[in-house]
Enzyme design. Structure first.
Site, PDB file in Angstrom:
ATOM      1  N   GLY B  52       0.749  -1.161   0.094  1.00 21.40           N
ATOM      2  CA  GLY B  52      -0.093  -0.031   0.014  1.00 21.40           C
ATOM      3  C   GLY B  52       0.848   1.204  -0.058  1.00 21.40           C
ATOM      4  N   GLU B  53       0.462   2.364   0.532  1.00 17.34           N
ATOM      5  CA  GLU B  53       1.262   3.515   0.509  1.00 17.34           C
ATOM      6  C   GLU B  53       1.705   3.856   2.137  1.00 17.34           C
ATOM      7  OE1 GLU B  53       2.606   5.472  -1.518  1.00 17.34           O
ATOM      8  OE2 GLU B  53       1.657   3.979  -3.058  1.00 17.34           O
ATOM      9  N   SER B  54       3.061   3.605   2.398  1.00 14.98           N
ATOM     10  CA  SER B  54       3.503   3.577   3.907  1.00 14.98           C
ATOM     11  C   SER B  54       3.098   4.931   4.460  1.00 14.98           C
ATOM     12  CB  SER B  54       5.033   3.226   3.871  1.00 14.98           C
ATOM     13  OG  SER B  54       5.582   4.361   3.123  1.00 14.98           O
ATOM     14  N   CYS B  83       6.568  -5.149   0.993  1.00 17.76           N
ATOM     15  CA  CYS B  83       6.495  -3.602   0.207  1.00 17.76           C
ATOM     16  C   CYS B  83       6.291  -2.514   1.187  1.00 17.76           C
ATOM     17  CB  CYS B  83       5.389  -3.381  -1.014  1.00 17.76           C
ATOM     18  SG  CYS B  83       5.964  -2.232  -2.101  1.00 17.76           S
ATOM     19  N   ARG B 110      12.717   3.952  -0.575  1.00 16.40           N
ATOM     20  CA  ARG B 110      11.452   3.776  -1.087  1.00 16.40           C
ATOM     21  C   ARG B 110      11.561   4.315  -2.561  1.00 16.40           C
ATOM     22  NH1 ARG B 110       7.726   8.041   1.452  1.00 16.40           N
ATOM     23  NH2 ARG B 110       6.154   6.864  -0.017  1.00 16.40           N
ATOM     24  N   ILE B 138       6.041  -3.290  -7.482  1.00 17.98           N
ATOM     25  CA  ILE B 138       5.236  -2.489  -7.868  1.00 17.98           C
ATOM     26  C   ILE B 138       5.644  -1.055  -7.428  1.00 17.98           C
ATOM     27  CG2 ILE B 138       2.738  -1.199  -7.667  1.00 17.98           C
ATOM     28  CD1 ILE B 138       2.045  -4.220  -8.355  1.00 17.98           C
ATOM     29  N   ARG B 139       6.155  -0.036  -7.975  1.00 15.25           N
ATOM     30  CA  ARG B 139       6.761   1.025  -7.224  1.00 15.25           C
ATOM     31  C   ARG B 139       7.729   0.526  -6.090  1.00 15.25           C
ATOM     32  NH1 ARG B 139       4.960   6.383  -7.736  1.00 15.25           N
ATOM     33  NH2 ARG B 139       4.790   6.465  -5.348  1.00 15.25           N
ATOM     34  N   HIS B 174       5.582  -8.381  -4.167  1.00 16.97           N
ATOM     35  CA  HIS B 174       4.138  -8.846  -3.551  1.00 16.97           C
ATOM     36  C   HIS B 174       3.730 -10.081  -3.732  1.00 16.97           C
ATOM     37  CE1 HIS B 174       3.122  -4.615  -2.732  1.00 16.97           C
ATOM     38  NE2 HIS B 174       3.687  -4.496  -3.848  1.00 16.97           N
ATOM     39  N   GLU B 176       1.614 -11.991  -2.540  1.00 21.88           N
ATOM     40  CA  GLU B 176       0.193 -12.056  -2.503  1.00 21.88           C
ATOM     41  C   GLU B 176      -0.445 -11.933  -3.860  1.00 21.88           C
ATOM     42  OE1 GLU B 176       2.159  -9.570  -1.307  1.00 21.88           O
ATOM     43  OE2 GLU B 176       1.053  -7.645  -1.562  1.00 21.88           O
TER      44      GLU B 176
END
Lengths: 315, 194
Positions: B52-54, B83, B110, B138-139, B174, B176
């Site tokens: 997600g977004e940390s 991530c 990051r 992903i990013r 990821h 998952e």
């Protein structure tokens, strides 16, 4: 393998949907300058949408609404570490090519801008950058997915602060999904024709009862309770436009020079983020609602003539 | 034979791809519980910190003491982090610097590979049985340094992408979002061991 082929494979689509998965349970905020983008990031936005004018201003000012200037988009990309999205006009694949070149993380092929093509949407499979598109019903959502969209959002009626159409579109999509799941196999061919959507996609969602890409909500969400409402109706994330950085319909809060107005924007942004995460806990949504100082006045969507609606753009 | 209740796995569900982790465990026949509050955290024995977004997660943790409870939890119990979750656990976060729980002795950068257009699905070298592993980046962040007690289990271009230190298993990619279930299987094994 050429870049073109890569985007047509399941690998390309998995990466695009993968980023959409990361944005779930969050708030994506419209921002018009670097300071707003920083406020959004600090408040816990999962992404920002870089725009020159939010929909409320486009609606009030009129004129042709186009892709934002690359200079503004690059400034915002440099200012925050969260993903940056930007809008291209419906069918305007050259604007989308520019946005991909700039390196934005998601392109919104958006009815909020003035459409560039009255029949065709962008062939989104031809891009490495993922796309989000608006939809009012299941057929529209599936047509956009067939064209390569990696995320669907309800259109609602942008720039109004009136959530009624976002609710209508989300209920319509989920109702039509449920109806497909009880249809007999031979009925699916006819339903595909009725929805104007490819049979293979209709058959897939009939089996899974969900869209094959994340389903977010946009268009008129202005308060923490609006966000909680859309999440309870099945949205996986919400887009908030004019609800955070506007005071009157066409006037933004001055977050760069006025400390009190900046604080107001911060309070709204934080409250909507909290309410979106804890959408099923009314106590938390109540606390978040109480923290908000001021809310955009809004424009009742029912008072807008159909020809002035943004949601009817797109085909 | 023990009569203890079965071990419960929580998935931090304040933001990100928590549903993808729940689905990955479900494919292995294991149920998980979403965790959004301190009281829900108290009900589980191990935890997944999803992607997600940390920055968004850090903001959302600062409510009702969830950050303090989580800090204590990740230093004591089995944790799988992917991530953004890996960023939350790191000893040091750079580009830009941000706060973290310092439960895993790594330095992490990051968005180290670039923006979404640089996201990629690549096979990575791993010491886990079964040969190279499909990894969805992903990013993604990049682990720049690991401490002496950190074991590297997979690498991409020489940089660690899957590491283990004690009860913590962390990936910069990821698992998952992949059909390769080895990371989730290893975590279930770590839970049984503890």
């Amino acid at each position: 393998m050429s870049e073109m082929n890569e985007n047509h494979t399941s690998t390309g689509l998995r990466l695009k949907i993968g980023l959409a998965e990361m944005l779930k349970g969050g708030v994506i905020m419209d921002v018009m300058n670097v300071e707003q983008a920083r406020i959004a990031e600090e408040a816990g936005a999962v992404a920002v949408m870089a725009l020159e004018r939010v929909p409320a201003m486009i609606r009030a000012e009129g004129g042709v609404a186009r892709m934002a200037s690359p200079k503004l988009i690059k400034e915002i990309m440099a200012a925050v570490t969260i993903p940056v999205m930007a809008k291209a006009r419906i069918g305007h694949f050259a604007e989308a090519q520019v946005l991909q070149q700039l390196g934005v993380d998601f392109i919104d092929e958006s009815e909020v801008l003035t459409p560039a093509d009255e029949a065709h949407h962008i062939d989104k499979h031809a891009f490495t950058t993922p796309f989000v598109c608006g939809a009012r019903n299941l057929g529209e959502a599936l047509r956009r997915i067939a064209e390569g969209a990696a995320m669907i959002r309800t259109k609602g009626e942008a720039g109004t602060g009136d959530v009624v159409h976002a609710v209508q579109h989300m209920r319509q999509i989920t109702k039509e999904l449920r109806q497909l799941t009880v249809a007999r196999e031979e009925e699916l061919y006819h339903l595909a024709k009725e929805h104007g959507a490819p049979y293979e996609l209709v058959r897939m969602v009939a089996r899974t009862c969900k869209l094959p890409v994340p389903n977010f909500s946009a268009g008129g969400i202005a308060t923490p309770a609006d966000a909680a409402l859309m999440m309870q109706l099945g949205a996986e994330t919400v887009f908030v436009g004019s609800g955070i950085f506007m005071k009157e319909r066409a006037t933004p809060l001055d977050v760069e020079n006025d400390a009190k107005e900046r604080e107001e924007a911060v309070s709204r942004a934080r409250a909507i983020v909290t309410a979106t995460t804890h959408f099923n806990d009314a106590k938390v949504v109540a606390e978040a609602s109480e923290q908000v100082t001021g809310t955009m006045k809004g424009l009742a969507a029912a008072a807008i003539e159909e020809r002035d609606q943004l949601q009817t753009r797109g085909w | 034979m023990t009569t203890e209740r079965p071990s419960r796995i929580g998935v931090l569900a304040i933001q990100g791809d928590y549903a993808a982790h729940a689905a990955a465990f479900a494919r292995l026949g294991v149920a998980t519980e979403p965790v959004k509050t301190v009281s829900e955290l108290a009900q589980v024995d191990s935890l997944v910190l999803p992607g997600g977004e940390s920055t968004a997660m850090l903001r959302l943790l600062r409510r009702d003491g969830l950050d303090a409870a989580l800090r204590e939890f990740v230093h004591a119990r089995p944790v799988l982090a992917t991530c953004a979750g890996c960023i939350l656990l790191a000893r040091e976060v750079c580009h830009p610097h941000q706060e973290s729980f310092a439960a895993l002795d790594i330095s992490i950068e990051r968005n180290a590979y670039g923006r979404q257009n640089e996201s990629a699905i690549v096979p990575v070298e791993t010491t886990l049985p079964g040969g190279p592993m499909e990894a969805v980046f992903i990013r993604a962040p990049r682990i720049l340094k690991t401490g002496p007690s950190v074991k590297t289990l997979a690498t991409r271009d020489g940089f660690p992408v899957l590491v283990r230190e004690g009860k913590i298993l962390a990936a910069t990619f990821h698992p998952e979002l992949s059909d390769d279930q080895r990371v989730h299987e290893l975590f279930l094994e770590m839970i049984r061991e503890s």
